[in-house]
Design a protein around this motif. Structure first.
Motif, PDB file in Angstrom:
ATOM      1  N   LYS A   1       0.894  -1.270   0.023  1.00 59.76           N
ATOM      2  CA  LYS A   1      -0.005   0.032  -0.118  1.00 59.76           C
ATOM      3  C   LYS A   1       0.875   1.275  -0.057  1.00 59.76           C
ATOM      4  CE  LYS A   1      -3.768   0.297   2.698  1.00 59.76           C
ATOM      5  NZ  LYS A   1      -4.640   0.311   3.890  1.00 59.76           N
ATOM      6  N   ALA A   2       0.372   2.342  -0.722  1.00 62.53           N
ATOM      7  CA  ALA A   2       1.036   3.518  -0.873  1.00 62.53           C
ATOM      8  C   ALA A   2      -0.043   4.754  -0.501  1.00 62.53           C
ATOM      9  CB  ALA A   2       1.958   3.900  -2.146  1.00 62.53           C
ATOM     10  N   THR A   3       0.202   5.686   0.382  1.00 61.74           N
ATOM     11  CA  THR A   3      -0.542   6.808   0.408  1.00 61.74           C
ATOM     12  C   THR A   3       0.085   8.061   0.704  1.00 61.74           C
ATOM     13  OG1 THR A   3      -1.674   5.491   2.319  1.00 61.74           O
ATOM     14  CG2 THR A   3      -2.139   7.405   2.511  1.00 61.74           C
ATOM     15  N   HIS A   4      -0.506   9.174  -0.001  1.00 60.75           N
ATOM     16  CA  HIS A   4       0.099  10.440  -0.043  1.00 60.75           C
ATOM     17  C   HIS A   4      -1.391  11.564  -0.177  1.00 60.75           C
ATOM     18  CE1 HIS A   4       3.183  13.418  -1.354  1.00 60.75           C
ATOM     19  NE2 HIS A   4       2.012  13.879  -2.115  1.00 60.75           N
ATOM     20  N   ALA A   5      -0.960  12.492   0.584  1.00 59.59           N
ATOM     21  CA  ALA A   5      -2.062  13.554   0.751  1.00 59.59           C
ATOM     22  C   ALA A   5      -1.810  14.842   0.026  1.00 59.59           C
ATOM     23  CB  ALA A   5      -2.385  13.673   2.176  1.00 59.59           C
ATOM     24  N   ILE A   6      -2.586  15.464  -0.742  1.00 64.37           N
ATOM     25  CA  ILE A   6      -2.183  16.901  -1.390  1.00 64.37           C
ATOM     26  C   ILE A   6      -3.580  17.560  -0.578  1.00 64.37           C
ATOM     27  CG2 ILE A   6      -1.057  16.234  -3.181  1.00 64.37           C
ATOM     28  CD1 ILE A   6      -3.323  16.688  -4.834  1.00 64.37           C
ATOM     29  N   VAL A   7      -3.032  19.096  -0.649  1.00 65.84           N
ATOM     30  CA  VAL A   7      -4.271  20.235  -0.356  1.00 65.84           C
ATOM     31  C   VAL A   7      -4.281  20.814  -1.569  1.00 65.84           C
ATOM     32  CG1 VAL A   7      -4.855  21.776   0.909  1.00 65.84           C
ATOM     33  CG2 VAL A   7      -3.838  19.752   2.243  1.00 65.84           C
ATOM     34  N   VAL A   8      -5.462  21.140  -2.190  1.00 68.87           N
ATOM     35  CA  VAL A   8      -5.957  21.872  -3.133  1.00 68.87           C
ATOM     36  C   VAL A   8      -7.201  22.834  -2.680  1.00 68.87           C
ATOM     37  CG1 VAL A   8      -6.629  22.032  -5.553  1.00 68.87           C
ATOM     38  CG2 VAL A   8      -5.287  20.144  -4.785  1.00 68.87           C
ATOM     39  N   GLN A   9      -6.830  24.001  -2.779  1.00 71.89           N
ATOM     40  CA  GLN A   9      -7.519  25.169  -2.236  1.00 71.89           C
ATOM     41  C   GLN A   9      -8.534  24.861  -1.015  1.00 71.89           C
ATOM     42  OE1 GLN A   9      -9.105  27.918  -4.393  1.00 71.89           O
ATOM     43  NE2 GLN A   9      -7.711  27.743  -6.147  1.00 71.89           N
ATOM     44  N   LYS A  10      -7.758  24.255  -0.246  1.00 72.13           N
ATOM     45  CA  LYS A  10      -8.493  24.182   1.343  1.00 72.13           C
ATOM     46  C   LYS A  10      -8.897  22.692   1.371  1.00 72.13           C
ATOM     47  CE  LYS A  10      -8.980  28.650   3.071  1.00 72.13           C
ATOM     48  NZ  LYS A  10      -9.788  29.553   3.651  1.00 72.13           N
ATOM     49  N   SER A  11      -9.083  21.897   0.188  1.00 76.52           N
ATOM     50  CA  SER A  11      -9.754  20.509   0.247  1.00 76.52           C
ATOM     51  C   SER A  11      -8.489  19.579   0.422  1.00 76.52           C
ATOM     52  CB  SER A  11     -10.288  20.463  -0.831  1.00 76.52           C
ATOM     53  OG  SER A  11     -11.812  20.717  -1.202  1.00 76.52           O
ATOM     54  N   LYS A  12      -8.697  18.524   1.126  1.00 74.04           N
ATOM     55  CA  LYS A  12      -7.593  17.595   1.380  1.00 74.04           C
ATOM     56  C   LYS A  12      -8.163  16.198   0.578  1.00 74.04           C
ATOM     57  CE  LYS A  12      -4.810  15.479   5.001  1.00 74.04           C
ATOM     58  NZ  LYS A  12      -4.486  15.303   6.311  1.00 74.04           N
ATOM     59  N   PHE A  13      -7.178  16.121  -0.245  1.00 73.29           N
ATOM     60  CA  PHE A  13      -7.055  14.682  -1.069  1.00 73.29           C
ATOM     61  C   PHE A  13      -6.055  13.684  -0.711  1.00 73.29           C
ATOM     62  CE2 PHE A  13      -8.762  18.169  -3.454  1.00 73.29           C
ATOM     63  CZ  PHE A  13      -9.974  17.549  -4.538  1.00 73.29           C
ATOM     64  N   ILE A  14      -6.723  12.605   0.039  1.00 71.96           N
ATOM     65  CA  ILE A  14      -5.662  11.603   0.455  1.00 71.96           C
ATOM     66  C   ILE A  14      -5.849  10.390  -0.563  1.00 71.96           C
ATOM     67  CG2 ILE A  14      -5.255   9.802   2.705  1.00 71.96           C
ATOM     68  CD1 ILE A  14      -6.820  12.084   4.221  1.00 71.96           C
ATOM     69  N   CYS A  15      -4.754  10.064  -1.285  1.00 73.91           N
ATOM     70  CA  CYS A  15      -4.900   8.922  -2.295  1.00 73.91           C
ATOM     71  C   CYS A  15      -4.104   7.650  -1.630  1.00 73.91           C
ATOM     72  CB  CYS A  15      -3.987   9.218  -3.330  1.00 73.91           C
ATOM     73  SG  CYS A  15      -4.114   8.026  -4.764  1.00 73.91           S
ATOM     74  N   LEU A  16      -4.678   6.657  -1.865  1.00 68.83           N
ATOM     75  CA  LEU A  16      -4.339   5.344  -1.281  1.00 68.83           C
ATOM     76  C   LEU A  16      -4.263   4.247  -2.579  1.00 68.83           C
ATOM     77  CD1 LEU A  16      -6.734   6.198   1.078  1.00 68.83           C
ATOM     78  CD2 LEU A  16      -5.648   4.467   2.155  1.00 68.83           C
ATOM     79  N   LEU A  17      -3.148   3.648  -2.805  1.00 65.21           N
ATOM     80  CA  LEU A  17      -3.034   2.569  -3.832  1.00 65.21           C
ATOM     81  C   LEU A  17      -2.789   1.328  -3.059  1.00 65.21           C
ATOM     82  CD1 LEU A  17      -0.450   4.645  -6.060  1.00 65.21           C
ATOM     83  CD2 LEU A  17      -2.957   4.016  -6.626  1.00 65.21           C
ATOM     84  N   ILE A  18      -3.669   0.354  -3.255  1.00 66.74           N
ATOM     85  CA  ILE A  18      -3.877  -0.827  -2.751  1.00 66.74           C
ATOM     86  C   ILE A  18      -3.600  -1.961  -3.584  1.00 66.74           C
ATOM     87  CG2 ILE A  18      -5.163  -2.026  -1.186  1.00 66.74           C
ATOM     88  CD1 ILE A  18      -6.493   0.520  -0.351  1.00 66.74           C
ATOM     89  N   PRO A  19      -2.537  -2.842  -3.292  1.00 71.98           N
ATOM     90  CA  PRO A  19      -2.561  -4.035  -4.319  1.00 71.98           C
ATOM     91  C   PRO A  19      -3.755  -5.073  -4.047  1.00 71.98           C
ATOM     92  CG  PRO A  19      -0.803  -4.322  -2.767  1.00 71.98           C
ATOM     93  CD  PRO A  19      -1.510  -3.036  -2.489  1.00 71.98           C
TER      94      PRO A  19
END
Length: 195
Positions: free
Chosen positions: A7-25
């Motif tokens: 599993k890999a996880t990364h978060a970004i913030v765009v115009q105050k919205s938080k996007f948390i991406c999870l890649l899962i095999p």
């Protein structure tokens, strides 16, 4: 064909919205559903759980309430362009109060996946099998040694020991006679496994 091995996880913030991406095999659709439920339990209260998966020849994308085509398909497009398979990508969004518009959403969801892929460990997939090995307790040490190059993903200890194993075809062919000597082996399904 490629996938990820963990599993890999990364978060970004765009115009105050938080996007948390999870890649899962994932290995199959049942695992996709289980992982989606786990993500929703982990990130309670999120505004959206947008996702896409590729599992063999099956593909699906979900916008989960975002405007049609602004989340699930952009996620799926990134996975396809990277030639990934047996993978689930979930992007969890916590709305920050500023609307991004269709173009902004597509960019945010796509960039979230691209950034997470930079942190993922990508591996080759090869043909393999899911097998079940049933053997007696005195043979456990030998079975662990024989299966050191396979993935034992479930163990049951009852009257006999039962291992559920993912194994490459190459390793299986090399070990078939040994496995059949010390255990009862049944092949559950053919699939792709990590090299």
């Amino acid at each position: 064909m490629l996938s990820i091995d963990s599993k890999a996880t990364h978060a970004i913030v765009v115009q105050k919205s938080k996007f948390i991406c999870l890649l899962i095999p994932v290995r199959d659709i049942l695992e996709v559903k289980k992982e989606l439920d786990l993500v929703k339990q982990e990130f309670v209260g999120a505004t959206h759980y947008c996702y896409a998966y590729i599992c063999g020849s099956e593909k699906r994308a979900s916008d989960d309430g975002e405007p049609s085509g602004t989340a699930g398909m952009p996620i799926l497009n990134v996975l396809e362009k990277q030639n990934l398979n047996y993978i689930l990508c979930v992007v969890v969004r916590y709305f920050g109060g500023i609307k991004l518009g269709a173009g902004g959403l597509v960019r945010a969801y796509s960039n979230s996946v691209v950034e997470t892929l930079k942190e993922a460990h990508i591996v080759d997939l090869v043909l393999g099998k899911q097998i079940i090995c049933t053997f007696s307790y005195p043979n456990e040490k030998q079975m662990n040694y024989v299966l050191q190059n396979a993935v034992i993903f479930h163990k049951q200890y009852q009257e006999n020991i039962v291992y559920h194993v993912w194994i490459t075809n190459e390793v299986y062919e090399d070990l078939k006679s040994v496995l059949n000597t010390i255990s009862e082996v049944s092949i559950e399904q053919e699939l792709f496994v990590t090299k």
